[in-house]
Motif scaffolding. Sequence first.
Motif, mmCIF file in Angstrom:
data_model
loop_
_atom_site.group_PDB
_atom_site.id
_atom_site.type_symbol
_atom_site.label_atom_id
_atom_site.label_comp_id
_atom_site.label_asym_id
_atom_site.label_seq_id
_atom_site.Cartn_x
_atom_site.Cartn_y
_atom_site.Cartn_z
ATOM 1 N N ALA A 91 50.827 33.054 42.485
ATOM 2 C CA ALA A 91 49.428 32.938 42.045
ATOM 3 C C ALA A 91 49.161 31.574 41.430
ATOM 4 O O ALA A 91 48.127 30.938 41.697
ATOM 5 C CB ALA A 91 49.108 34.048 41.039
ATOM 6 N N SER A 95 46.620 28.653 42.932
ATOM 7 C CA SER A 95 45.526 28.163 42.090
ATOM 8 C C SER A 95 45.554 26.645 41.988
ATOM 9 O O SER A 95 44.510 25.980 42.024
ATOM 10 C CB SER A 95 45.626 28.793 40.694
ATOM 11 O OG SER A 95 45.472 30.191 40.759
ATOM 12 N N LEU A 174 40.020 41.310 47.817
ATOM 13 C CA LEU A 174 40.392 40.321 46.803
ATOM 14 C C LEU A 174 40.600 38.937 47.410
ATOM 15 O O LEU A 174 40.163 37.938 46.844
ATOM 16 C CB LEU A 174 41.663 40.772 46.075
ATOM 17 C CG LEU A 174 41.541 42.031 45.213
ATOM 18 C CD1 LEU A 174 42.897 42.414 44.633
ATOM 19 C CD2 LEU A 174 40.515 41.843 44.099
ATOM 20 N N ILE A 175 41.263 38.868 48.568
ATOM 21 C CA ILE A 175 41.534 37.552 49.151
ATOM 22 C C ILE A 175 40.265 36.920 49.703
ATOM 23 O O ILE A 175 40.144 35.697 49.793
ATOM 24 C CB ILE A 175 42.625 37.647 50.240
ATOM 25 C CG1 ILE A 175 43.248 36.264 50.465
ATOM 26 C CG2 ILE A 175 42.066 38.208 51.558
ATOM 27 C CD1 ILE A 175 44.484 36.280 51.329
ATOM 28 N N GLU A 177 37.542 37.050 48.116
ATOM 29 C CA GLU A 177 36.871 36.510 46.930
ATOM 30 C C GLU A 177 37.570 35.256 46.409
ATOM 31 O O GLU A 177 36.921 34.259 46.102
ATOM 32 C CB GLU A 177 36.825 37.586 45.825
ATOM 33 C CG GLU A 177 36.041 38.838 46.202
ATOM 34 C CD GLU A 177 34.590 38.532 46.533
ATOM 35 O OE1 GLU A 177 33.999 37.669 45.838
ATOM 36 O OE2 GLU A 177 34.050 39.149 47.462
ATOM 37 N N ALA A 178 38.888 35.319 46.264
ATOM 38 C CA ALA A 178 39.674 34.182 45.769
ATOM 39 C C ALA A 178 41.126 34.393 46.162
ATOM 40 O O ALA A 178 41.659 35.490 45.985
ATOM 41 C CB ALA A 178 39.542 34.048 44.246
ATOM 42 N N ALA A 180 44.044 33.476 44.975
ATOM 43 C CA ALA A 180 45.079 33.776 43.984
ATOM 44 C C ALA A 180 44.952 35.162 43.378
ATOM 45 O O ALA A 180 45.931 35.694 42.841
ATOM 46 C CB ALA A 180 45.046 32.720 42.873
ATOM 47 N N VAL A 181 43.769 35.749 43.448
ATOM 48 C CA VAL A 181 43.526 37.019 42.752
ATOM 49 C C VAL A 181 44.460 38.144 43.206
ATOM 50 O O VAL A 181 44.986 38.886 42.368
ATOM 51 C CB VAL A 181 42.049 37.436 42.900
ATOM 52 C CG1 VAL A 181 41.819 38.836 42.346
ATOM 53 C CG2 VAL A 181 41.155 36.441 42.168
ATOM 54 N N PRO A 182 44.724 38.329 44.518
ATOM 55 C CA PRO A 182 45.635 39.412 44.906
ATOM 56 C C PRO A 182 47.037 39.260 44.315
ATOM 57 O O PRO A 182 47.691 40.254 44.009
ATOM 58 C CB PRO A 182 45.676 39.311 46.437
ATOM 59 C CG PRO A 182 44.446 38.568 46.818
ATOM 60 C CD PRO A 182 44.182 37.629 45.691
ATOM 61 N N VAL A 184 47.782 37.857 41.399
ATOM 62 C CA VAL A 184 47.682 38.255 39.989
ATOM 63 C C VAL A 184 47.652 39.777 39.885
ATOM 64 O O VAL A 184 48.314 40.380 39.029
ATOM 65 C CB VAL A 184 46.433 37.644 39.338
ATOM 66 C CG1 VAL A 184 46.249 38.181 37.916
ATOM 67 C CG2 VAL A 184 46.530 36.120 39.319
ATOM 68 N N PHE A 185 46.897 40.413 40.757
ATOM 69 C CA PHE A 185 46.829 41.878 40.756
ATOM 70 C C PHE A 185 48.209 42.487 40.966
ATOM 71 O O PHE A 185 48.595 43.449 40.297
ATOM 72 C CB PHE A 185 45.864 42.360 41.838
ATOM 73 C CG PHE A 185 45.789 43.855 41.946
ATOM 74 C CD1 PHE A 185 44.889 44.569 41.172
ATOM 75 C CD2 PHE A 185 46.629 44.554 42.801
ATOM 76 C CE1 PHE A 185 44.826 45.953 41.257
ATOM 77 C CE2 PHE A 185 46.581 45.928 42.893
ATOM 78 C CZ PHE A 185 45.666 46.634 42.119
#
Length: 429
Positions: A91, A95, A174-175, A177-178, A180-182, A184-185
Amino acid sequence: MTSAANRSTLNRFIAASGLSNLGDGVAVVVWAWIGTLLTRDPLLVAMIPVALRLPWAIFAIPAGIITDRVSRRSLILGADVLRAAAFAVAALAISRAAPLAPPPETGVADALLFAILAGCALMIGAAEVFRDNAAQTVLPSIVPAADLEMANGRLWSAELTANSLAGPALGAFLIAEALAVPFVFNMLAYACAVMLVSRIPLASRGAQYANRNWKREFREGLGFLLRAPMLRMLALLTGLWNMCHQMMMIALVLHMQENLGTGARAYGAVLAAAAVGGIAGGLAGGRLAMRFGRGRTAQWALLLGSASFLFVPLMPGPVSLALLLAGFGLFGVTWDSVSAAFRQRMVPDEILGRVTSLYRLTSWGMMPVGLALSGWIVKLAEPSLARPLALQLPFVIAGIIAVALSGLAWRAVGRGFTEQQAAATPAEA
């Protein structure tokens, strides 16, 4: 029948596995999809998933020896902690690299990011080998032999709900949208799984095995497998079938993007449909085995699942493809539930970790071969075929191989499963 205490332990174990697999399910979409954002070369796209599966060929044997020596709970906990850390690194790297440059037709847009992601995938895959091997040996210590199909079916269903239904759909959202978010999840999902597993009582094995010789332990597990022709055949059969499955799954990403013109959300929805079928297979596998017999259930599940590969290129859109893969999931998980129960019944608990690791060295070690082979097939076919046809070729080759394997193994599978069921005690039958 399973006692109330065992049911409670089983429920907690299944819940922990489901949560861990939710992170895996999010990654199903993310690993393949982010590869296509770094390169359009089908062989390079396959390299990150290859890194994820390669550890099965490297660590399967030591994982089995360690599983039989230590607390299986500690092994599961350590693996999930390591996976959470690897997703945190991925992540951070994504980023820092954002926004990504357009992916080239050859080479990669960001070599450093590609290397970091491949390294994280390798670490996650290595942890998965130890965790999954330990998890495969837990059920026989929680439920009686008569309930293994039921327990495996429930476990497969929970894992598929998270891994292939909720996970891919959530990962696709999630991917989109951004990037790195998946990741982090996933880090948070594994952290929660660690807390849940820490509350599950599983016996430590360290004192009993502390002074044993690992070479002798390895020979014990290998000797058992070599003396069990049916188990050897199942390992080889499952390995080659998994190779075909991975050929299809990595080809599916570019096929949906370029031939069907779909995005990440449609890709996630198709994988979710396969999971719906898989959940049905997990819930129905034990009942089908009781109704039609383990041998016949295993035969038809293997054949029908294999035939599904051939029909993927014929599906004109994501809806028809989703329906086909739902059937594929139904047959595939029915086979998994029945074959896993066969192995768990056959192998004594004290060597189950070692035999399982050797079994999975073959059955899972072929996965990176399938991923790489799919990329090579497309790359070699492109000069003589249009790219849309080249992208469909892995499905056809995988289908031909899988159906041929099913036909060759038909009689042996039916005979082996039926003989085990006939030899079972009334409580196990």
